[in-house]
Design a protein around this motif. Sequence first.
Motif, PDB file in Angstrom:
ATOM      1  N   MET A  13       2.187  41.216 -18.611  1.00  7.61           N
ATOM      2  CA  MET A  13       3.581  41.162 -18.805  1.00  7.61           C
ATOM      3  C   MET A  13       4.674  41.394 -17.844  1.00  7.61           C
ATOM      4  N   LEU A  14       4.119  40.889 -16.855  1.00  4.72           N
ATOM      5  CA  LEU A  14       4.850  40.376 -15.447  1.00  4.72           C
ATOM      6  C   LEU A  14       6.342  39.110 -15.909  1.00  4.72           C
TER       7      LEU A  14
ATOM      8  N   VAL B 217       8.038  40.195 -18.354  1.00 13.39           N
ATOM      9  CA  VAL B 217      10.010  41.419 -17.447  1.00 13.39           C
ATOM     10  C   VAL B 217      11.125  39.405 -16.810  1.00 13.39           C
TER      11      VAL B 217
ATOM     12  N   TRP C 271      21.785  41.979 -10.454  1.00 15.84           N
ATOM     13  CA  TRP C 271      20.425  43.016  -9.898  1.00 15.84           C
ATOM     14  C   TRP C 271      19.533  42.028 -11.308  1.00 15.84           C
TER      15      TRP C 271
ATOM     16  N   LEU D 234      16.105  39.995 -10.044  1.00 19.81           N
ATOM     17  CA  LEU D 234      14.938  41.387 -10.523  1.00 19.81           C
ATOM     18  C   LEU D 234      14.236  39.628 -10.873  1.00 19.81           C
TER      19      LEU D 234
ATOM     20  N   ALA E 228      10.304  38.637 -10.206  1.00 21.46           N
ATOM     21  CA  ALA E 228       9.024  38.955 -12.277  1.00 21.46           C
ATOM     22  C   ALA E 228       8.302  37.908 -11.797  1.00 21.46           C
TER      23      ALA E 228
ATOM     24  N   PHE F 181       9.723  46.878 -24.953  1.00 21.00           N
ATOM     25  CA  PHE F 181       9.634  45.976 -23.318  1.00 21.00           C
ATOM     26  C   PHE F 181      10.753  45.874 -22.873  1.00 21.00           C
TER      27      PHE F 181
ATOM     28  N   LEU G  79      13.077  48.899 -22.745  1.00 28.09           N
ATOM     29  CA  LEU G  79      12.540  49.522 -21.553  1.00 28.09           C
ATOM     30  C   LEU G  79      13.451  48.699 -20.167  1.00 28.09           C
ATOM     31  N   VAL G  80      13.189  47.201 -20.333  1.00 23.43           N
ATOM     32  CA  VAL G  80      13.313  46.663 -18.683  1.00 23.43           C
ATOM     33  C   VAL G  80      14.636  46.367 -18.701  1.00 23.43           C
TER      34      VAL G  80
ATOM     35  N   VAL H  32      16.367  50.076 -17.454  1.00 26.52           N
ATOM     36  CA  VAL H  32      16.639  49.714 -15.885  1.00 26.52           C
ATOM     37  C   VAL H  32      17.850  49.066 -15.628  1.00 26.52           C
TER      38      VAL H  32
ATOM     39  N   VAL I  42      20.104  50.623 -12.515  1.00 28.00           N
ATOM     40  CA  VAL I  42      20.339  50.582 -11.438  1.00 28.00           C
ATOM     41  C   VAL I  42      21.681  49.852 -11.369  1.00 28.00           C
TER      42      VAL I  42
END
Lengths: 544, 266
Positions: free
Chosen positions: A46-47, A50, A116, A120, A124, A268, A271-272, A275, A279
């Motif tokens: 799953m990286l 992301v 951000w 990421l 990722a 997912f 969710l990302v 997050v 942040v």
Amino acid sequence: MSNATSTAQKGGFLAGTANYLDERVGVGGILKEFGRKIFPDHWSFMLGEVALYSFLVLLLSGTFLTFFFQPAMTNVIYDGVYGPLKGAEMSIAYKSALDISFEVRGGLLMRELHHWAALLFVAAAGLHMMRVFFTGAFRKPREINWVVGFALFVLAMAGGFTGYSLPDDLLSGNGLRIIDGMIKGLPVIGAYVSSMLFGGEFPGHQIVARLYGLHILLIPAFILIFIVIHLFMVVIHKHTHYSGPGRRDDNVVGYPLMPVYVAKAGGFFFLVFGVLMLVAATVTINPIWLYGGYDPSPVSAGTQPDWYIGWADGALRLAPSHLEVTTGNYTWSWNILLPMIVLILLLVLVAAYPFFEAWVTGDKREHHVLDRPRNAPTRTAIGAAGMTFYAVLWAGASTDLIATHFALSLNHVLTTMQISLIVLPIIAFFITKRVCLSLQRKDREIVLHGRETGRIVRLPHGEYLEIHEPLDEYEMYKLVDFIDHKPDVARPNAQGKITLGARARAALSRFFFEDRVSPVSASELASAHPELDAVEHVETKALV
Amino acid sequence: MASLNRKSMFSRRRPFAAALVIAAGLLVTGGGYAAATTAVKAQQDPTVASQSQIDLGHKLFLANCASCHGKNAEGTKNAPTLIGVGAASVDFQVSSGRMPAQASGPQIQAKAAVFNDKEIAAMAAYVASLAPGPAIPTDAMVANNGDLTRGGQLFRTNCAMCHNAAGAGGALTQGKYAPALTDTGAKEMYEAMLTGPQNMPVFNDANLSPKDKKDIITYLVYLQQHPSVGGLSLDNLGPVAEGLFVWVAVLGGIIAITVWLGAKSN
């Protein structure tokens, strides 16, 4: 026809819509084909997702920012709400970035979200690359997709850097000055390239608008195209999977895209996104208002690039500073050229590795079952050495902060890193290789004798035994199912000659596979400890 | 000519002269300076300190400072002379706890002050009585009512290369560093600029006028009083702290989520 209409009416709106689409664009066939795509379940798969989701967040937040950002370097007097800059001269670009931060509703949140998400995205993608490397997912038939992924990583860095330079604050201007210095260090063409890029002498009045064009048009377009190619190839190749019962090089074991992965991946994404939003709302990133507008005279302490350019900054910092050579009236700035050569070489090595390994192993088979890193000790060790090299360059960009935060001398930190850059990758290589081999030996031990249970049993004749619990089928597969390469010897070609290439290949093959631990064979397993008799029915895969 | 002048200056500064005589001389010189700049005007207050205060300062000096700085403040191989450093320097070094030094090293560390205000004032008066030097700034000189924007510009041009544009501090060579200015008091900032402690250059009044200094202080105090508008500041250390945060907290958290999503349901 009438039949179809009636089904639609029975199924309600959703079925009706589906039917409508199916009759016009054949969506049913596409969904049938696509929806039955199988994806295996593992967190490390799953990286890449992301990275993809961060990119979507970047597109969304970036579009918002384009509504308000003005990429012009014309001087204006700031009259906004931020007190400490009121009345200061600055470029329109910096002023509009300040306005986004202080006066546009939700602007600061979007700016921070964008930044951000950028950090990421690259992180990722980098981690995803490491996963692909250490599991050998780049092997045939995926070599080209590795290169596409590599191109994405480089594009991500380019996208990040052009974005970092846009607000025209002191930090970004200092960063651009370093790039200008690097370009000017190039022999012969340096001054011309710099002059063309900046439209005259640094900083000029062009660079922000030019980088903006690249940042919002060309680079994201290329990233999108490469993402499409990258994912298209995943569909063509099908996803790899880890070894287990029934998992072979000619199948994929997992769940279908519809409905399992659509739900999982959709969830997912949020969710990302969540997050990143959290942040962005709570942690400051790039407080441009503290840095002031760009002015070539001040240079702030602690001027660093964003993390993904850190390795380049570190390379410049770690290069010995007295490498300038003068020939005639021209100065060769090896203190700039040397790190640039190292950076480019490292990138080339990363891009070329799959082809290099394929040549060394001579393996022309397709591989869809992933390696556990320990089962390819030399590759894992090379990866660890490469990562260490990168990490030292990376840490090199923060020598000053390491010195102040650990109460060390800046000079000592620098010297230590210069030595570490050469020594640590070598140490990392040997330690990693030994650790891998030891783990393989431990696996053999477990396969042949089972797991120690700690239960001591006394036999009728007085002997004491510790009971070893045999492995179940799934665990057994994981431990025995891997490819055992043996070192190749140089063979003569059709003309009966041993070519230099063949010799080199043999030497490298020895380097790769001389130290190896073979997987447990079926006969070894059969003749193993009698306690394992009970599990003899475990099908150990025939090993090539 | 110049060298002759300097020589005569040195002889006048010989530590053998009695403290009282120098104090009297200082009054005359101080008066001359006062006509030129208002900054030096403030110097008269500590210099006209009472003899009893100077005596107390002298005692404290002998007991706590003389072992390194010499009995007559003439300096030794371990520490510089204090003749001519002025009251501002003493006040900065002692009230920030840097003096008396705890240990020698690349840089003397700040710590909790060892002496109380009265004692510090006495030592400052004693050192100021030795020879003319920068005086402790008055409250009006360090008030944060200067020009905020100008202060920010002056700070970035003159200070940021060591102290960081956000005043977060930075590294210097061989273990020395420019401290963060996030907790530094206004008076301390002024004295540091005026006297150039340790590795810091001296920003005298010709270099940065008292108004410039006041503007810079206004800016720094503004930063201290206004927390980061973007949320947690990560100490304003810039991209390195941000990178560390994204790798450890953000990516770490997301990996935890992937492990959760990838886990087999029980």
